[in-house]
Design a protein around this motif. Structure first.
Motif, PDB file in Angstrom:
ATOM      1  N   GLY A 252       0.807  -1.232   0.000  1.00 62.84           N
ATOM      2  CA  GLY A 252       0.000   0.000   0.000  1.00 62.84           C
ATOM      3  C   GLY A 252       0.832   1.270   0.000  1.00 62.84           C
ATOM      4  O   GLY A 252       0.317   2.354  -0.285  1.00 62.84           O
ATOM      5  N   LYS A 253       2.112   1.156   0.311  1.00 63.63           N
ATOM      6  CA  LYS A 253       2.990   2.341   0.291  1.00 63.63           C
ATOM      7  C   LYS A 253       3.244   2.834  -1.127  1.00 63.63           C
ATOM      8  O   LYS A 253       3.645   3.971  -1.347  1.00 63.63           O
ATOM      9  CB  LYS A 253       4.341   2.013   0.955  1.00 63.63           C
ATOM     10  CG  LYS A 253       4.298   2.127   2.462  1.00 63.63           C
ATOM     11  CD  LYS A 253       4.219   3.596   2.883  1.00 63.63           C
ATOM     12  CE  LYS A 253       4.121   3.722   4.392  1.00 63.63           C
ATOM     13  NZ  LYS A 253       3.728   5.077   4.801  1.00 63.63           N
ATOM     14  N   ASP A 254       3.034   1.965  -2.077  1.00 60.04           N
ATOM     15  CA  ASP A 254       3.133   2.370  -3.487  1.00 60.04           C
ATOM     16  C   ASP A 254       1.966   3.318  -3.763  1.00 60.04           C
ATOM     17  O   ASP A 254       0.800   2.913  -3.623  1.00 60.04           O
ATOM     18  CB  ASP A 254       3.029   1.114  -4.371  1.00 60.04           C
ATOM     19  CG  ASP A 254       3.269   1.413  -5.836  1.00 60.04           C
ATOM     20  OD1 ASP A 254       2.867   2.507  -6.298  1.00 60.04           O
ATOM     21  OD2 ASP A 254       3.850   0.557  -6.523  1.00 60.04           O
ATOM     22  N   THR A 255       2.275   4.555  -4.121  1.00 56.25           N
ATOM     23  CA  THR A 255       1.176   5.523  -4.265  1.00 56.25           C
ATOM     24  C   THR A 255       0.210   5.128  -5.380  1.00 56.25           C
ATOM     25  O   THR A 255      -0.922   5.569  -5.400  1.00 56.25           O
ATOM     26  CB  THR A 255       1.713   6.946  -4.537  1.00 56.25           C
ATOM     27  OG1 THR A 255       2.634   6.867  -5.634  1.00 56.25           O
ATOM     28  CG2 THR A 255       2.407   7.520  -3.312  1.00 56.25           C
ATOM     29  N   ARG A 256       0.671   4.279  -6.302  1.00 56.96           N
ATOM     30  CA  ARG A 256      -0.261   3.849  -7.346  1.00 56.96           C
ATOM     31  C   ARG A 256      -1.289   2.872  -6.786  1.00 56.96           C
ATOM     32  O   ARG A 256      -2.370   2.699  -7.330  1.00 56.96           O
ATOM     33  CB  ARG A 256       0.503   3.166  -8.497  1.00 56.96           C
ATOM     34  CG  ARG A 256       1.402   4.121  -9.252  1.00 56.96           C
ATOM     35  CD  ARG A 256       2.317   3.363 -10.177  1.00 56.96           C
ATOM     36  NE  ARG A 256       3.155   2.408  -9.438  1.00 56.96           N
ATOM     37  CZ  ARG A 256       3.991   1.557 -10.006  1.00 56.96           C
ATOM     38  NH1 ARG A 256       4.096   1.519 -11.316  1.00 56.96           N
ATOM     39  NH2 ARG A 256       4.719   0.745  -9.270  1.00 56.96           N
TER      40      ARG A 256
END
Ligand SMILES: NC(=O)c1ccc[n+]([C@@H]2O[C@H](COP(=O)([O-])OP(=O)(O)OC[C@H]3O[C@@H](n4cnc5c(N)ncnc54)[C@H](O)[C@@H]3O)[C@@H](O)[C@H]2O)c1
Ligand SMILES: O=c1ccn([C@@H]2O[C@H](COP(=O)(O)OP(=O)(O)O[C@H]3O[C@H](CO)[C@@H](O)[C@H](O)[C@H]3O)[C@@H](O)[C@H]2O)c(=O)[nH]1
Length: 480
Positions: A252-256
């Motif tokens: 979830g840290k992936d902004t996509r």
């Protein structure tokens, strides 16, 4: 004064209209329903649904510019804008049974509108409906029109239960679809003017009718797909020693991708996700898109798998039988902060345990015994029909007791299941619970809300979805 009438005083009609009345003192809003008991409750101090913040909003406007009534025809005939927010359940028989949307209530509302209208109307689809429903409704209205002009708009609702008031006050977006004709655009503007009382203009999206209808089904399918994706990962985490909470966080840290809606659980519930995906699947099949239909079907299959996986874990870890054993079920609602039990995973888990002859003691702070008994004895899809048409006085399931306290539910129990993430379950005195349980004492956390290390220290054997397993569970593998 603009007059709005909403047909259907349910989880959507009630809160959405209350917020419109609250935010638009110059608009008169009437919410009508064929269910006398629902309307009586809306007019009382005990509203028919539990939703944080709803009481205050209703109390501020009721009797001023917000009215709840069973005089359906009078309010419809007087209104300029009519919202239709009736049930759109999954068909339980006939063509498309088990998948297609049952538009019985929608059609009867449309025919009634045509019968009683004496002035031009804007008719707004608030219910979630199959793509192209507006066309069918337009046909019913124009074929029975008596010279009256109708504009149909699609204005799907995106509120989630438990946060409905917050969602309505600050929506991510308001979606309005209409005909691409001058009259259609004028109707869109009229509805935009209502929302513009409190929603910033850049959050009001306008589209054609079919895009609006399909966007609602698509949004729910995407959301449910995220949960099935993380739940599928939870099974792999248990098999490999990874921790699903850590995986979700990292992913979830992936902004996509983003951090929301990645909590592994015993499965998603609620009145919408399954129904709307089934409906989407049916529409794909009707359009010859078998691969697309199969893709979305898998979201539901994984959800069903997750629920049965949970039951199998319980049974297999307790020496492969729960026959005659007392299992405490903490939480029955489909999520916290609601008393709604429609399609709650608790129904499937409880039925699974009862199938293995367990004795259940259930506690939920917002769900009544009558509702639980009804849910456990009702057939699939019966729940989503207007209340007065639902089966009355269900025969009680005698292996089930419903209690009003978590300590009573867990007393002498062999195992405890957490099925709803109510905050109060985090702060229970688990030492006291452990002391009063049969040993070995098991906890199965279907919502990952408990402190696993602390519970293990007390002496519990703990199963928490997608978390590294206690050695006990490795020795007692659940059969698929
Ligand atoms: N519950 C949610 O969170 C949510 C969110 C977004 C969209 N939706 C959609 O909104 C629609 C309504 O959902 P809900 O949860 O409010 O359902 P609900 O069952 O709570 O309410 C529907 C109401 O409509 C009434 N009704 C049915 N036919 C009628 C008629 N002909 N005339 C007058 N009243 C009639 C019923 O008596 C019932 O009270 C569904 O299509 C649902 O998919 C629901
Ligand atoms: O990370 C998550 C998030 C949710 N859930 C479960 O998913 C279900 C649905 O939750 P939620 O979406 O919060 O509640 P609903 O009231 O069903 O709202 C959904 O369905 C509505 C009806 O269409 C839409 O309007 C909303 O936008 C959409 O979120 C519940 O059982 C939750 O416990 C999870 O298991 N993990």
């Amino acid at each position: 004064m603009v007059k709005i009438c909403c047909i259907g005083a349910g989880y959507v009609g009630g809160p959405t209209m209350a917020v419109i009345a609250f935010k638009c003192p110059s608009i008169e809003v009437a919410v009508v329903d064929i269910s006398v008991s629902r309307i009586t409750a809306w007019n009382s101090d005990q509203l028919p649904i539990y939703e944080p913040g709803l009481d205050e909003v209703v109390k501020q406007c009721r009797g001023k510019n917000l009215f709840f009534s069973t005089e359906v025809e009078r309010h419809v005939s007087e209104a300029d804008i009519i919202f239709v927010s009736v049930n759109t359940p999954t068909k339980s028989r006939g063509l498309g049974a088990g998948k297609a949307a049952d538009l019985t209530y929608w059609e009867s509302a449309a025919r009634m509108i045509a019968d009683v209208s004496k002035s031009n109307k804007i008719v707004v689809e608030k219910s979630t409906v199959p793509v192209k429903t507006a066309e069918a409704i337009e046909k019913i209205l124009t074929h029975n029109s008596q010279g009256i002009k109708y504009q149909i708009l699609s204005n799907p609702e995106f509120l989630a239960e438990g946060t409905a008031i917050q969602d309505l006050f600050k929506p991510d977006r308001v979606l309005i679809g209409g005909r691409e004709t001058p009259a259609g655009q004028k109707a869109i503007q009229a509805l935009k003017d209502v929302y513009a009382h409190w929603v910033p203009e850049d959050r009001i999206i306008t589209t054609n009718l079919w895009s609006a209808e399909l966007s609602k089904l698509a949004a729910n399918a995407f959301l449910a797909q995220r949960i099935s994706s993380v739940n599928a990962m939870s099974a792999l985490c248990e098999a490999t020693g990874a921790d699903v909470a850590q995986v979700s966080h990292a992913v979830g840290k992936d902004t996509r991708i983003g951090p929301k809606f990645l909590n592994a659980s015993v499965g998603f519930g609620g009145s919408c996700f399954q129904k709307d995906i089934l409906n989407l699947v049916y529409i794909c099949e009707c359009n010859g898109l078998t691969e697309v239909a199969n893709y979305w079907k898998q979201v539901i299959k994984v959800n069903d798998y997750q629920k049965s996986r949970f039951v199998n874990r319980i049974v297999s870890s307790m020496f492969n039988t729960v026959s005659g054993k007392k299992i405490a079920v903490l939480g029955f609602a489909f999520k916290k902060d609601t008393g709604d039990t429609r399609e709650t995973p608790a129904i499937d888990v409880c039925k699974g345990l009862l199938g293995d002859k367990a004795r259940l003691s259930i506690y939920d702070p917002q769900v009544t015994e009558d509702q639980i008994q009804r849910d456990l004895s009702m057939s699939k899809f019966d729940w989503d029909h207007p209340i007065h048409l639902q089966p009355m006085s269900p025969s009680a399931v005698k292996e089930v007791t419903v209690v009003w306290d978590a300590y009573q539910a867990t007393k002498n129990a062999h195992g405890v299941c957490i099925l709803t993430e109510w905050d109060e379950f985090k702060t229970l005195d688990y030492q006291k619970i452990f002391n009063n349980m049969q040993k070995p004492a098991f906890i199965f956390d279907g919502r990952n809300v408990l402190d696993v290390a602390k519970l293990r220290k007390i002496g519990f054997i703990v199963y928490s979805i997608g978390k590294p397993l206690d050695p006990w569970f490795n020795d007692m593998q659940a059969m698929p």
